[in-house]
Design a protein around this motif. Structure first.
Motif, short mmCIF file in Angstrom:
data_model
loop_
_atom_site.label_atom_id
_atom_site.label_comp_id
_atom_site.label_asym_id
_atom_site.label_seq_id
_atom_site.Cartn_x
_atom_site.Cartn_y
_atom_site.Cartn_z
N ILE A 105 -68.62 -77.14 76.16
CA ILE A 105 -69.47 -78.32 75.98
C ILE A 105 -70.81 -78.13 76.71
O ILE A 105 -71.87 -78.44 76.16
N ARG A 106 -70.74 -77.60 77.93
CA ARG A 106 -71.98 -77.42 78.70
C ARG A 106 -72.90 -76.39 78.06
O ARG A 106 -74.12 -76.50 78.11
N SER A 107 -72.31 -75.36 77.46
CA SER A 107 -73.13 -74.28 76.90
C SER A 107 -73.54 -74.54 75.46
O SER A 107 -74.51 -73.97 74.98
N ASN A 108 -72.79 -75.37 74.73
CA ASN A 108 -72.98 -75.50 73.28
C ASN A 108 -72.93 -74.13 72.60
O ASN A 108 -73.72 -73.83 71.70
N ALA A 109 -71.99 -73.32 73.07
CA ALA A 109 -71.90 -71.96 72.54
C ALA A 109 -70.58 -71.71 71.82
O ALA A 109 -70.23 -70.57 71.54
N GLY A 110 -69.85 -72.79 71.55
CA GLY A 110 -68.57 -72.57 70.88
C GLY A 110 -67.84 -73.86 70.59
O GLY A 110 -68.38 -74.96 70.81
N LEU A 111 -66.62 -73.73 70.09
CA LEU A 111 -65.78 -74.89 69.77
C LEU A 111 -64.42 -74.72 70.43
O LEU A 111 -64.11 -73.64 70.94
N GLU B 260 -57.75 -74.18 62.69
CA GLU B 260 -58.17 -73.80 61.34
C GLU B 260 -59.58 -74.31 61.04
O GLU B 260 -60.45 -73.57 60.57
N GLU B 261 -59.81 -75.57 61.34
CA GLU B 261 -61.11 -76.17 61.01
C GLU B 261 -62.24 -75.58 61.86
O GLU B 261 -63.33 -75.32 61.35
N THR B 262 -61.98 -75.39 63.14
CA THR B 262 -63.04 -74.86 64.01
C THR B 262 -63.35 -73.42 63.65
O THR B 262 -64.52 -73.01 63.63
N LEU B 263 -62.31 -72.66 63.34
CA LEU B 263 -62.54 -71.26 62.95
C LEU B 263 -63.35 -71.22 61.66
O LEU B 263 -64.34 -70.48 61.55
N ASN B 264 -62.96 -72.02 60.69
CA ASN B 264 -63.72 -72.05 59.43
C ASN B 264 -65.16 -72.48 59.66
O ASN B 264 -66.09 -71.97 59.04
N TYR B 265 -65.33 -73.44 60.56
CA TYR B 265 -66.69 -73.93 60.82
C TYR B 265 -67.57 -72.80 61.35
O TYR B 265 -68.69 -72.57 60.88
N ILE B 266 -67.06 -72.08 62.33
CA ILE B 266 -67.88 -71.00 62.93
C ILE B 266 -68.14 -69.89 61.90
O ILE B 266 -69.25 -69.36 61.81
N LEU B 267 -67.11 -69.57 61.12
CA LEU B 267 -67.26 -68.47 60.15
C LEU B 267 -68.20 -68.84 59.00
O LEU B 267 -68.89 -67.97 58.46
N ASN B 268 -68.24 -70.11 58.64
CA ASN B 268 -68.94 -70.49 57.41
C ASN B 268 -70.27 -71.21 57.61
O ASN B 268 -70.86 -71.69 56.66
N ASN B 269 -70.72 -71.35 58.85
CA ASN B 269 -71.99 -72.03 59.10
C ASN B 269 -72.96 -71.10 59.84
O ASN B 269 -73.03 -71.12 61.07
N MET C 67 -67.40 -81.26 67.14
CA MET C 67 -65.96 -81.49 67.34
C MET C 67 -65.56 -82.87 66.82
O MET C 67 -64.49 -83.02 66.23
N ASN C 68 -66.41 -83.86 67.01
CA ASN C 68 -66.10 -85.20 66.49
C ASN C 68 -66.02 -85.18 64.97
O ASN C 68 -65.12 -85.78 64.37
N GLN C 69 -66.95 -84.48 64.35
CA GLN C 69 -66.92 -84.38 62.88
C GLN C 69 -65.63 -83.70 62.42
O GLN C 69 -64.97 -84.16 61.49
N ILE C 70 -65.29 -82.62 63.11
CA ILE C 70 -64.10 -81.86 62.72
C ILE C 70 -62.84 -82.72 62.90
O ILE C 70 -61.99 -82.78 62.01
N ARG C 71 -62.75 -83.43 64.03
CA ARG C 71 -61.57 -84.26 64.28
C ARG C 71 -61.44 -85.35 63.24
O ARG C 71 -60.35 -85.64 62.74
N SER C 72 -62.56 -85.98 62.87
CA SER C 72 -62.45 -87.07 61.90
C SER C 72 -62.09 -86.52 60.52
O SER C 72 -61.35 -87.15 59.77
N LYS C 73 -62.55 -85.33 60.24
CA LYS C 73 -62.20 -84.70 58.96
C LYS C 73 -60.69 -84.43 58.90
O LYS C 73 -60.04 -84.68 57.89
#
Lengths: 392, 143
Positions: A331-337, A346-355, B11-17
């Motif tokens: 959160i402090r770095s805004n360098a990851g999820l 699944e969602e966080t991995l897809n987000y990083i891979l696809n954005n 993260m908030n967007q992802i959680r709500s999704k």
């Protein structure tokens, strides 16, 4: 001009010691040489289970640091230790000393040394809260003691012997804000001078050309795990999550695993998971720099050096959100999820891979975060300012 | 205006999704029907105490949280009382029983089920208030 002298106290010390805190201590001691003469006070042990007397007792020099080692005078009796743990947990009187002697490394000569030599140092920095050297050393209530606890929420931290100890140092060096928060809320250490941030990271050169030929076929389409392959690091969950991810999201993506596999570890073999075995430092960085991101499933970290290394390699990170320290760093770095269950993984991995745009920003945020907070110049200044404060 | 990446916002967007979709372990390939039955049983109980604050206790707790269980009182453990796991207190078994007299105790440790069963029985917990989770059959554990 003669420099002032400081000391580090750590349970084991040496170039080939396998342990995060010990490595951290050696790096910090060597970097503090720019400001002070540095002694390291340690045991002769190389291994902790059981403590041995691998190194010669006495003085030696390692990379400019004077090392003074003290012999271990008792090997831990595991059965006795387990019984003492039980009695100590229950708060039974009179078992504390016996318990910490068994915890080890039991080096009474170190205690005698520090009683008579503590004035030789403007500061004595004790590494890790849990071992004999720290408990006995801080028990002397020295006017120049600093504790670098490397603490996280684990059952032993609540033992009576530690509760007393946490009020004795004159200064604290915390690895992270979360570690500080835990110790402040649990042991009331807020009144003791402290600094947060005491481990540095070198920004690695571009090592991508060191990528082993056998991995070229993957074209960098992999995520990367670096660390011990063990239950303690929660690797098992990553293994399960990644295979489930592949089942639900078919693609060529692989998981590269760099690290020693624990003997007792049971892993699933899959064509989607590549275990690299031993790699050189250059190869490690090459694999990290060529990857899509680094994933760290561990739940218990007082500081994840590998997470910072990944940021320094210009890669985003995906970490276990149940680990307060890594989540906070994210959160402090805004360098990851971060994720707390499979669906978030699944969602966080897809987000990083696809954005790609978000990915690009995470990379540059990570690099800036490491440069600002974890370059060795910053860390040395941070530690020095605490030493000077308690000296006054 | 240029978009700036923010971890918390994403993260908030992802959680709500995710919460819009069906968020249960039922659809995960590695989960067994035994596990789903155990979760269902646990969700039906009024109060739950998870016995065991080790790897399995935490794994099952995390799964119950994912199923939005609102009946979890605490964990209990013979050796690890005093710590917290995923925000839940770990008490000693006797403290847990004193505090949550009519709770159902779910035994999670893998090797000591019988000893724990005897212990709870000896403490006066009704047999109908004891569930034994066989982690090996859930699919959560990899062997």
């Amino acid at each position: 001009m003669t420099k002032s002298r400081i000391a580090f106290v750590v349970q084991r010390y040496g170039e080939d010691i396998n342990g995060g805190a010990e490595y951290h201590c050696r790096m910090l001691a060597e970097h503090m040489l720019s400001e002070y003469d540095v002694d390291v006070l340690s045991s002769c042990a190389k291994n902790y289970d059981p403590w041995d007397n691998y190194f010669e007792a006495g003085e030696s020099t390692l990379n400019g640091v004077k090392v003074i080692r003290f012999p271990v005078e008792m090997v831990r009796d595991q059965l006795k230790f387990a019984r003492l743990c039980e009695r100590h947990r229950k708060g039974e009187d009179g078992v504390e000393n016996e318990w910490i002697d068994q915890m080890g490394p039991y080096c009474p000569a170190f205690v005698e040394y520090i009683k008579t030599h503590y004035r030789d140092y403007i500061a004595i920095i004790f590494f890790t809260y849990s071992y004999y050297l720290t408990v006995k050393g801080l028990g002397l209530k020295l006017p120049n003691s600093i504790l670098l606890p490397t603490a996280h929420d684990e059952p032993n931290i609540n033992l009576p012997i530690y509760k007393k100890m946490f009020s004795t140092p004159k200064g604290y060096l915390y690895n992270s804000y979360e570690e500080k928060e835990m110790l402040v809320s649990r042991f009331g250490t807020e009144g003791i001078p402290s600094r947060t941030g005491c481990a540095g990271i070198e920004i690695p050169d571009d090592y991508r050309e060191y990528m082993p030929d056998k991995y070229m076929e993957y074209n960098g389409n992999y995520i990367c795990y670096v660390g011990r392959v063990s239950n303690g690091k929660n690797y098992r969950e990553l293994n399960r999550f990644f295979l489930e991810y592949k089942r639900r999201n078919p693609s060529d993506l692989k998981l590269f695993v760099i690290g020693k596999i624990d003997d007792r570890m049971k892993i699933i073999c899959s064509r989607d998971i590549i275990y690299t075995g031993f790699v050189t430092e250059e190869e490690k960085y090459a694999i990290m720099q060529n990857s899509r991101l680094l994933v760290n499933p561990s739940k218990y970290e007082s500081l994840s050096l590998v997470m910072l290394e990944s940021m320094a390699c210009n890669k985003p990170v995906l970490v276990n959100g149940n680990c307060a320290v890594m989540k906070g760093q994210c959160i402090r770095s805004n360098a990851g999820l971060y994720y707390t269950d499979y669906f978030e993984f699944e969602e966080t991995l897809n987000y990083i891979l696809n954005n790609p745009e978000a990915n690009k920003q995470m990379c540059s945020n990570g690099m800036a975060f490491v440069r600002k907070n974890y370059s060795w110049d910053v860390i040395v200044d941070n530690v020095k300012s605490l030493i000077e404060e308690i000296r006054e | 205006m240029e978009w700036i990446f923010d971890t918390e916002e994403v993260m908030n967007q992802i959680r709500s999704k995710i919460s819009e979709e069906k968020r249960t372990t039922d659809e995960l390939g590695y989960i067994s029907s035994y596990h789903n039955k155990m979760v269902k049983k646990c969700l039906e109980r009024k109060k739950l105490v998870i016995f065991g604050a080790g790897v399995y206790g935490e794994m099952f707790l995390s799964d119950l949280i994912m199923h939005k269980a609102d009946n979890i009182c605490c964990l209990c453990d013979n050796k690890q009382a005093g710590k917290t796991v995923l925000g839940y207190e770990v008490l000693t078994p006797s403290e847990a029983l004193k505090e949550y007299l009519d709770a159902t105790f779910v035994i999670t440790p893998r090797q000591y089920e019988n000893e724990i069963l005897e212990q709870l029985d000896g403490m006066g917990v009704k047999v109908s208030n004891i569930l034994i989770l066989t982690m090996l059959e859930t699919g959560l554990e990899i062997v």
